[in-house]
Design a protein around this motif. Structure first.
Motif, PDB file in Angstrom:
ATOM      1  N   ARG A 264       0.792  -1.304   0.128  1.00  0.00           N
ATOM      2  CA  ARG A 264      -0.017  -0.002   0.036  1.00  0.00           C
ATOM      3  C   ARG A 264       0.763   1.282   0.020  1.00  0.00           C
ATOM      4  O   ARG A 264       0.420   2.340  -0.352  1.00  0.00           O
ATOM      5  N   PHE A 265       1.857   1.107   0.541  1.00  0.00           N
ATOM      6  CA  PHE A 265       2.964   2.333   0.634  1.00  0.00           C
ATOM      7  C   PHE A 265       4.496   1.948   0.183  1.00  0.00           C
ATOM      8  O   PHE A 265       4.882   0.776   0.358  1.00  0.00           O
ATOM      9  N   MET A 266       4.983   2.795  -0.773  1.00  0.00           N
ATOM     10  CA  MET A 266       6.346   2.770  -1.192  1.00  0.00           C
ATOM     11  C   MET A 266       7.089   3.734  -0.755  1.00  0.00           C
ATOM     12  O   MET A 266       6.700   5.024  -1.270  1.00  0.00           O
ATOM     13  N   ILE A 267       7.961   3.778   0.231  1.00  0.00           N
ATOM     14  CA  ILE A 267       8.809   4.727   0.696  1.00  0.00           C
ATOM     15  C   ILE A 267      10.064   4.983  -0.004  1.00  0.00           C
ATOM     16  O   ILE A 267      10.761   3.904   0.069  1.00  0.00           O
ATOM     17  N   VAL A 268      10.430   6.057  -0.850  1.00  0.00           N
ATOM     18  CA  VAL A 268      11.527   6.374  -1.704  1.00  0.00           C
ATOM     19  C   VAL A 268      12.359   7.230  -0.854  1.00  0.00           C
ATOM     20  O   VAL A 268      11.957   8.403  -0.655  1.00  0.00           O
ATOM     21  N   ASP A 269      13.499   6.841  -0.367  1.00  0.00           N
ATOM     22  CA  ASP A 269      14.339   7.576   0.481  1.00  0.00           C
ATOM     23  C   ASP A 269      15.469   8.125  -0.255  1.00  0.00           C
ATOM     24  O   ASP A 269      16.195   7.237  -0.807  1.00  0.00           O
ATOM     25  N   LEU A 270      15.619   9.490  -0.495  1.00  0.00           N
ATOM     26  CA  LEU A 270      16.510   9.899  -1.329  1.00  0.00           C
ATOM     27  C   LEU A 270      17.647  10.668  -0.635  1.00  0.00           C
ATOM     28  O   LEU A 270      18.676  11.622  -1.091  1.00  0.00           O
TER      29      LEU A 270
END
Length: 343
Positions: A264-270
């Motif tokens: 449900r959630f995709m966290i893309v950490d930059l």
């Protein structure tokens, strides 16, 4: 240095006449020799049937001038090359013999001639009456000479001259063909070695390329570490620069993971990403958009200040995508959303 007297053989004399059959047999032996040493040994050995001499010296001209001793023969004893220290001959006595277009002889006294070099000293060691020289020719060009040290000038007459001349012509032709054949074989062997070395280099290069590709694949896999931090929650930490190949791999891995885990959630950490050019931003924006198309909510965290400017430069937008300063803040947001709407 005074030159010894020279001249041509006389009509009368005690020289032997070698019959055609014997000469043909000799020539066949010459043609069957496998290398230059064997050839010159047979040349010297067979020459005794044509010109009985105390000593025989074969001299070959060098392309750059001067000459070298190819072989020596003394009463059954064959020596390949020159006496030690006497391998190169450049003086007028030998040059005159090499420039001669037909057979002739040198006659003593030998005092000065003997002192010229060690090769000459060897030829004149037994104080011969004359030195008879026969040019070795190929296509009317003199490439060398055979020098016979004779006890008696009368050993050479017109008949011996004819046999020696014929013999020398065939020696020249046989030597040239054998040398060309050996040179060609040597060149072919060298080319074969070079080809084999080239094949070995190509094989090693292919192996290295395979290793590099494998390492690159491993790096791509390590550069796309999708982590499941909670049920239906995935995190993708992006570190370094995102080029075309890495972006394609990230897109493939992200979409596959979203479908596999029903995220449900995709966290893309930059936080560790480097925005070096516009293409990096475009790749990331496409990943964000593709994630949303699969029904997963994309969340971005840790956007570097330098990347913000790049996003604006390319006309990109994070509209509709929650953005947080740290990964911790993004995870807290997701946990709160999950508590409010349990699955």
């Amino acid at each position: 240095m005074a030159m010894p007297d020279s001249g041509q053989p006389h009509e009368a004399g005690g020289g032997g006449w070698i019959i055609l059959g014997v000469l043909n047999e000799i020539l066949l032996k010459l043609a069957s020799q496998p290398d230059l040493r064997s050839l010159w040994e047979e040349v010297c050995s067979s020459a005794r049937w044509i010109v009985p001499s105390q000593r025989l010296c074969v001299v070959l001209g060098n392309e750059g001038g001067g000459a070298r001793i190819a072989a020596r023969y003394e009463r059954g004893n064959f020596e390949y090359g020159a006496p030690e220290g006497g391998g190169v001959v450049v003086d007028a006595w030998m040059v005159a013999a090499l420039e001669a277009q037909r057979a002739a002889w040198f006659k003593g006294p030998w005092a000065e001639a003997r002192e010229a070099d060690q090769a000459r000293a060897w030829l004149l060691a037994e104080d011969p009456d004359v030195v008879f020289h026969v040019p070795i020719q190929v296509y009317k060009k003199t490439i060398g000479t055979m020098l016979f040290a004779l006890e008696d000038q009368r050993q050479i007459d017109r008949k011996a001259l004819a046999s020696a001349t014929t013999y020398a012509l065939y020696v020249g032709a046989t030597y040239t063909m054998l040398k060309n054949s050996l040179d060609l074989a040597a060149a072919s062997a060298q080319l074969r070695e070079q080809n084999e070395e080239l094949e070995r280099v190509q094989i090693e290069l292919r192996r290295q390329l395979d290793r590099v590709r494998a390492q690159h694949e491993a790096m791509l896999e390590m550069s796309t570490p999708i982590i499941q931090v909670w049920d239906s929650v995935l995190t993708l930490p992006v570190i370094g620069t995102v080029d075309g190949a890495r972006a394609a791999r990230m897109m493939e891995e992200v979409l596959a993971a979203v479908v596999q885990h029903g995220a449900r959630f995709m966290i893309v950490d930059l936080t560790g990403a480097q925005a070096t050019d516009a293409s990096t931003i475009e790749h990331l924006l496409r990943i964000f958009a593709a994630t949303r198309l699969l029904g997963s909510r994309c969340i971005v965290s840790g956007v570097p200040a330098a990347m913000v400017g790049r996003i604006l430069e390319v006309g990109g937008s994070l509209e509709g995508i929650p953005v947080f300063s740290t990964l911790k803040s993004a995870l807290e947001h997701v946990m709160g959303a999950l508590r409010q709407r349990p699955r």
